[in-house]
Design an enzyme around this catalytic site. Sequence first.
Site, PDB file in Angstrom:
ATOM      1  N   HIS A   7      92.015  39.478  16.376  1.00 41.83           N
ATOM      2  CA  HIS A   7      91.650  38.479  15.366  1.00 41.83           C
ATOM      3  C   HIS A   7      90.636  37.479  15.899  1.00 41.83           C
ATOM      4  O   HIS A   7      90.409  37.334  17.106  1.00 41.83           O
ATOM      5  CB  HIS A   7      92.901  37.753  14.857  1.00 41.83           C
ATOM      6  CG  HIS A   7      93.618  36.931  15.882  1.00 41.83           C
ATOM      7  ND1 HIS A   7      93.313  35.617  16.141  1.00 41.83           N
ATOM      8  CD2 HIS A   7      94.652  37.237  16.725  1.00 41.83           C
ATOM      9  CE1 HIS A   7      94.117  35.140  17.077  1.00 41.83           C
ATOM     10  NE2 HIS A   7      94.944  36.101  17.454  1.00 41.83           N
ATOM     11  N   CYS A  35      98.715  38.637  20.986  1.00 39.44           N
ATOM     12  CA  CYS A  35      97.618  39.247  20.242  1.00 39.44           C
ATOM     13  C   CYS A  35      96.295  39.063  20.997  1.00 39.44           C
ATOM     14  O   CYS A  35      96.225  38.322  21.975  1.00 39.44           O
ATOM     15  CB  CYS A  35      97.525  38.647  18.844  1.00 39.44           C
ATOM     16  SG  CYS A  35      98.882  39.155  17.754  1.00 39.44           S
TER      17      CYS A  35
END
Length: 539
Positions: free
Chosen positions: A441, A460
């Site tokens: 992301h 992440c």
Amino acid sequence: MRHSHNTFCFVLVCLLLYGLSVPVSSRAVTLDRMELVRASLDYQLHQTDGQATTRTVSDRFYADRDYRPVWLTRNGVRPEGYLLLEQLKDCRSHGLSSERYAVSRIQKLIDQREIASLTTLELLLTQNYYRYSLDLQAGRTAPGEMDPRQKTIHTATDPLKDLARSLEDGTFFSALNRSFPQGSGYQKLRQALETYRQLQTKGSWPSVATDGKILAYGDTHPAIPQLRIRLALTNDYQTPFTHTDLFDQPLVTALKHFQARHGLQSSGRLDTKTLDALNVPINRRIEQIQANLERLRWGPRRLESYYVLVNMADFRLNVIDQNRQALSMKVIVGKPYRSTPAFSQKLTHLVVNPYWYVPRSIAVHDILPRVRRDPGYLARQKFQVFQTTGTETTRIDPAKVDWSALRSDRFDFSFRQDPGPGNALGRIKFILPNPYSVFLHDTPQQGLFNREARTYSSGCVRLEKPFELARYLLKRETHGRGDFLDKTLSSQTPQVIKLEEATPVHLVYWTVWVDQSDALQFRDDVYDRNRKLRLAFRS
């Protein structure tokens, strides 16, 4: 019948022992040598009824073929037996130890002709073929034991399943060579291992000592000749050699090359970090190469012609298209105590202007303490609060919650952050469905990409150039939707963009590899994942 069978085997073994005690020309009993080996195998391996489930792999293998030898013929050891011995000797080129595969014992027995020796040889060849093949297929160590965050695990096939057939039809050698990873990265790392072992044999490399001084272009220092030798031994210094004490331009160029290979700032100055990397002992570098050969055996075993590679140890994402680097960017990965797992999955879709559904662990351990200190935090950061009672989830006003009275083990709230410039996921996220809740992301914290070691996320992967990645993925499609992304970004509304074809993504933890320019790259073990591997290979 069982008693009769065992008696028969016992008699044959006694005859075998008798036959070995007298010269061949004067033996009173003549029996086929293969039948004697077969009887000897049966006697050594045969289990009583009811114990079949506890048999070793080799026990079952020979029981299924009625104890007939597989490596021996009436003319002696098959040529493939000698070939296997040579392959076992070559295990060092894979970073493995010959002691693990009984190489010395096999070497002593392979030219002997006594029945007892042939029986032992037969078993040793089978057992160590099985072990070696499995080690090459899926690793010498158990990935989950060495590194719980290693989720890519190659499933090995049974090496003994087709052993007899491959010996009969002449495909044994090719079958064994297919056991290890076939990619060029694995082969190049084997070559690097051999190069470093040769250096070690010749006496390693010199230590460089600067008495704490940082050296740069134009400086003179007694350590500079040693520095030049050190860089030449690893092919970083590639210009005509001089023994001057002057820090000249060829030395600057060589040092920049070394720094780039070790993930350091390519300043061309001999600073503390560079000096530490130069003085890492060669045996430690060899152990690093061994550890990463093992990681390649764990998987991914085969890389596609088009894929996305995230190397956590390098803090970098590369897009490889038709085996060439098409795109590269910095990444931020998980903190050491929330490290990003290594796994392979396919990227299926993008979400533009995403909500952030906060994982429970982050809600409890990160956000709840902040809210206790600063009750206005949730409103400023545009978090919505939900409470779950039974099967019902209701949105609530955070101002009506006494956050200081909540316990982490009885926390029935969840948080969702609205899209916008302050959203923790930025303006776009890339979904690769996986059980670890890990995705790629954007991030509003762009300043963190200026740091060398980038372990700041909760697992992440944050991207330096997320929109470049999105445009590349979309432009590569049949209808080339690169412009569509810009139109979608102009809105604040969450929107899902499904890819026409899922893109393979490999998250790996490589602290050593050979890059596309054939340069051997080393990186720090930021997650301390090499330690257990190093100890396992020493044992």
